[in-house]
Design an enzyme around this catalytic site. Sequence first.
Site, PDB file in Angstrom:
ATOM      1  N   ASN A   1       1.070  -1.367   0.108  1.00 51.86           N
ATOM      2  CA  ASN A   1       0.115   0.107  -0.134  1.00 51.86           C
ATOM      3  C   ASN A   1       0.709   1.318   0.190  1.00 51.86           C
ATOM      4  OD1 ASN A   1      -1.724   2.388   0.824  1.00 51.86           O
ATOM      5  ND2 ASN A   1      -3.367   0.436   1.743  1.00 51.86           N
TER       6      ASN A   1
ATOM      7  N   HIS B   1       0.935   6.360   1.948  1.00 52.74           N
ATOM      8  CA  HIS B   1       0.858   7.338   2.960  1.00 52.74           C
ATOM      9  C   HIS B   1       2.458   8.129   2.109  1.00 52.74           C
ATOM     10  CE1 HIS B   1      -1.689   6.559   5.917  1.00 52.74           C
ATOM     11  NE2 HIS B   1      -1.031   5.876   5.817  1.00 52.74           N
TER      12      HIS B   1
ATOM     13  N   HIS C   1      -5.639   3.403  -1.518  1.00 49.94           N
ATOM     14  CA  HIS C   1      -7.312   3.419  -0.455  1.00 49.94           C
ATOM     15  C   HIS C   1      -7.805   5.691  -1.384  1.00 49.94           C
ATOM     16  CE1 HIS C   1      -9.836   4.490   3.222  1.00 49.94           C
ATOM     17  NE2 HIS C   1     -10.994   4.656   2.196  1.00 49.94           N
TER      18      HIS C   1
ATOM     19  N   ARG D   1      -7.276  12.632   1.258  1.00 53.03           N
ATOM     20  CA  ARG D   1      -6.331  13.176   2.286  1.00 53.03           C
ATOM     21  C   ARG D   1      -4.546  12.663   2.057  1.00 53.03           C
ATOM     22  NH1 ARG D   1      -7.645  10.551   8.564  1.00 53.03           N
ATOM     23  NH2 ARG D   1      -9.069  11.593   7.536  1.00 53.03           N
TER      24      ARG D   1
ATOM     25  N   GLU E   1      -8.653   0.200  -2.968  1.00 59.98           N
ATOM     26  CA  GLU E   1      -9.564   0.690  -1.239  1.00 59.98           C
ATOM     27  C   GLU E   1     -10.389   1.533  -1.893  1.00 59.98           C
ATOM     28  OE1 GLU E   1      -7.428   0.739   2.163  1.00 59.98           O
ATOM     29  OE2 GLU E   1      -6.350  -1.634   2.359  1.00 59.98           O
TER      30      GLU E   1
ATOM     31  N   HIS F   1      -3.306  -4.648   7.959  1.00 58.72           N
ATOM     32  CA  HIS F   1      -3.723  -3.580   8.750  1.00 58.72           C
ATOM     33  C   HIS F   1      -2.572  -3.883  10.374  1.00 58.72           C
ATOM     34  CE1 HIS F   1      -5.621  -0.318   9.803  1.00 58.72           C
ATOM     35  NE2 HIS F   1      -5.345  -0.020  10.852  1.00 58.72           N
TER      36      HIS F   1
ATOM     37  N   HIS G   1       1.664   0.693   4.844  1.00 54.84           N
ATOM     38  CA  HIS G   1       2.328   2.028   6.393  1.00 54.84           C
ATOM     39  C   HIS G   1       3.322   1.763   7.244  1.00 54.84           C
ATOM     40  CE1 HIS G   1       2.932   4.856  10.572  1.00 54.84           C
ATOM     41  NE2 HIS G   1       2.125   5.519   9.636  1.00 54.84           N
TER      42      HIS G   1
END
Length: 251
Positions: A11, A14, A47, A53, A74, A198, A221
């Site tokens: 992912n 970030h 996502h 954001r 996502e 997660h 993350h």
Amino acid sequence: MTVSPLRLGVNIDHVATVRNARGGLYPDPIRAAHMAVLAGADGITAHLREDRRHIRDLDMERLKRQLFVPLNMEMATTPEMIGLALSLRPHAACLVPEKREERTTEGGLDIIGGHETLRPAIRQLKEAGIRVSLFVEPEVEVMMAAHDLGAPVVELHTGTYCEAALAADEAHVSHELERLRRAAAHGASLGLEIHAGHGLTFDTVGPIAAIPQIAELNIGHFLIAEAIFMGLDEAVRTMRAAMDAGRVRAI
């Protein structure tokens, strides 16, 4: 039972978080996606939140154009996001709960209470050739509800397990691992493909990788955070090695 190879989805949200902090063009999340793939990622997850954001619409468009591995989008189950997914046609869409005030996704979807919204969304996405995944809590009844909704894939929320591991609460860790094992086994028995993710780290990924029914882990993350110190390619390679070591215990 035959244990399949374990896939890693990275992912890149970030990377975009850091970019957006200054409002500029760098660091580029698409560059991060390419680096992750070269280092051993089997797919890329991003996502697209309603509040934008981190990942933005243009990021998704570029990922779709440039990637040669599966793109997992996502998304919240809203008309806007469903419309965007139908236009973009990613390989997969993972439906997640989304609250504007949250820092990150908190827990799994309420698929038992939200079936009236989820069922038509799942049908639309599947008809467009998009593999649908539901981000859910690791409970047997939730596996049954996901199967009833027609979703081919579930992603088990590992956040509670990771929090227990961080707190060194061994009893809670054992309890959460048993929840995950039981849900994975039951979901697979219903024909669901089982993913998980997660909060996973180098230290916590092993026991999850050892659950034989899990086919894919999505991790973000922690890898982006570790990239500050060791570089993204090395972080992905180290995670891949930790996953593979854990997978050996499933055989």
